[in-house]
Design an enzyme around this catalytic site. Structure first.
Site: not given
Ligand code: NAD
Ligand code: UDP
Length: 319
Positions: A140, A143, A188-189, A205, A207, A272
Site C-alpha cells: 500500500r 499510495y 464489490n459487495f 471482517g 476490521q 480500524q
Molecule cells: P477514481 O479512480 O475513480 O478517480 C481517479 C481519477 O484520476 C480517474 O478518472 C483516473 O482516470 C484519473 N487518473 C489517474 N491517474 C491519472 C494520471 N496520471 N493523469 C491523469 N488522470 C489520472 O478514484 P476516486 O475515488 O474518484 O478518487 C479521487 C481522488 O480522491 C483520488 O486522488 C483519491 O486518492 C482520493 N481519495 C478517494 C477516496 C475514496 O474513498 N473515493 C478516499 C481517499 C482519497
Molecule cells: N474488503 C473486503 N472484501 C472485498 C473488498 C475489500 O473485505 O471484497 C475489505 C478490505 O480488506 C478492507 C476494507 O474492506 O479491510 C476496505 O477496503 P477498500 O479496498 O474498499 O478500501 P481501503 O482498504 O483502501 O480502505
C-alpha cells in the site's frame, strides 16, 4: 471562475464537475482515463462552459485557471497496486506539476489526500494531528507514501512560493459511478450480491471503515476550497462499521440468503478507521448528512442499472 479538475472523469471528480457546472462555473476536466470514464461526464460534452482534456498529470501542462482541484490518482487498492511505480509517479510528479501550474497562474490548489496517510492507525479515531503509522515498503506504500509526499509538496509550495493550498483527507467514500470492477469493498459487495454470488470478506471482517456518501464529500470539498483554512482537514462520515456489518447490510438489501465467505486479508490492511471531524465542523460548518443505510439505496440502484446494461449488451452481441 475557471476550475481545473484533474481526475475529473473519475468517481469523485465527476460528481464535483457536476456541482461546479450546476453552479454556473467554467470547468476544464483533465483525465488519462486509467480509472475514469468519459461516460461519467458525457452530460457536459459540448457545453460552452466545459472542456475535456486527455492528459497524464505526470507530464506538465500549461493552461489558465483560477482553481485546481487535484484528484488525479487511482484510489482503489486493486488499481493503485496494478502499477505501483506509476502510482508513486502520479502522486509525486502529478502534484508537483499541478503545484507548478498553480504557482505560474496564481491558482488555488486543493489536494485530494486520504485517510491512508494515517496508515494502520494506533490512535482511534484519527484527528488531523495524528502523524500516522505507515509501512514504507509494503504493497500500500506507493499510495500512502505518495499522498504523504503530495501533502508535503503542498506545504513547501505554500512556504516557499505562497501558493494557496487546501489539503483534504478523504475517508472511504462511495456512491453512484464507482466502477463495477473497482475492487473497493462497497462496489464489490453490491456487485456480488446483485449477481447472486457470495460476498467476500477479507479476513474475518472485523476490521472497520467509516463510509461517506459522495454528495456529502463533494459538499465538504467545495466548502474547504471556498474557505480560508488550508487543512489538512478530515472529511468523512464518523459512522464506523465492521466490514462484516457492511456485508450484512448490503446482503439484507439485495438477497438475505447469500453466504459470506472469508478470503485472506491483504498485507497492511488497516484494522480500524474513523475520522475526527471537529475541524471541518468548526471551520466549514460541515457534517455528513447521509447515513450508510440511506446512501446504499442510490448506490445499489446505480449498480443494478450498470449490470442490466452490461447484460443487455452481452445479449445484443450474442443475438
Ligand atoms: P477514481 O479512480 O475513480 O478517480 C481517479 C481519477 O484520476 C480517474 O478518472 C483516473 O482516470 C484519473 N487518473 C489517474 N491517474 C491519472 C494520471 N496520471 N493523469 C491523469 N488522470 C489520472 O478514484 P476516486 O475515488 O474518484 O478518487 C479521487 C481522488 O480522491 C483520488 O486522488 C483519491 O486518492 C482520493 N481519495 C478517494 C477516496 C475514496 O474513498 N473515493 C478516499 C481517499 C482519497
Ligand atoms: N474488503 C473486503 N472484501 C472485498 C473488498 C475489500 O473485505 O471484497 C475489505 C478490505 O480488506 C478492507 C476494507 O474492506 O479491510 C476496505 O477496503 P477498500 O479496498 O474498499 O478500501 P481501503 O482498504 O483502501 O480502505
Amino acid at each position: 471562475m475557471i476550475n481545473l479538475v484533474t481526475g475529473g472523469a473519475g468517481f469523485v471528480g465527476s460528481h464535483l464537475v457536476d456541482r461546479l457546472m450546476q453552479a454556473g462555473q467554467e470547468v476544464i476536466c483533465l483525465d488519462n482515463y486509467f480509472t475514469g470514464r468519459k461516460s461519467n461526464i458525457s452530460q457536459w460534452i459540448g457545453h460552452p462552459r466545459f472542456e475535456l482534456i486527455r492528459h497524464d498529470v505526470t507530464d506538465p501542462i500549461r493552461l489558465e485557471c483560477d482553481r485546481i482541484w487535484h484528484l488525479a490518482c487511482p484510489a482503489s487498492p486493486v488499481h493503485y497496486q496494478f502499477n505501483p511505480i506509476k502510482t508513486a509517479k502520479t502522486s509525486f510528479l502529478g502534484t508537483y506539476n499541478m503545484l507548478g501550474l498553480a504557482r505560474r497562474v496564481g491558482a488555488r490548489l486543493l489536494l485530494a489526500s486520504t485517510s491512508e496517510v494515517y496508515g494502520d492507525p494506533e490512535v482511534h479515531p484519527q484527528p488531523e494531528s495524528y502523524r500516522g503509522c505507515v509501512n514504507t515498503i509494503g504493497i500500500r506504500s506507493c499510495y500512502d507514501e505518495g499522498k504523504r509526499i503530495a501533502e508535503t509538496l503542498c506545504f513547501d509550495y505554500q512556504r516557499m512560493h505562497d501558493v494557496e493550498i487546501r489539503v483534504m483527507r478523504i475517508f472511504n467514500t462511495y456512491g453512484p459511478r464507482m466502477l463495477p470492477d473497482d475492487g473497493r469493498v462497497v462496489s464489490n459487495f453490491i456487485v456480488q450480491a446483485l449477481k447472486g454470488e457470495p460476498l467476500t470478506l477479507y479476513g474475518d471482517g472485523s476490521q472497520t471503515r467509516s463510509f461517506c456518501f459522495v454528495d456529502d464529500l463533494v459538499e465538504g470539498m467545495i466548502r474547504l476550497m471556498d474557505g480560508s483554512h488550508t487543512g489538512p482537514m478530515n472529511i468523512g462520515n464518523p459512522g464506523e462499521f465492521t466490514i462484516r456489518q457492511l456485508a450484512e447490510l448490503v446482503r439484507a438489501r439485495i438477497n438475505p440468503d447469500l453466504p459470506l465467505i472469508e478470503k485472506p486479508l491483504p498485507a497492511d490492511d488497516p484494522l480500524q478507521r474513523q475520522p475526527v471531524i471537529d475541524l471541518a465542523q468548526r471551520e466549514l460548518g460541515w457534517s455528513p448528512t447521509v447515513s450508510l443505510e440511506n446512501g446504499l439505496i442510490p448506490t445499489i440502484e446505480w449498480f443494478r442499472k450498470v449490470l442490466d446494461q452490461q447484460a443487455s449488451q452481452t445479449q445484443g452481441v450474442r443475438a
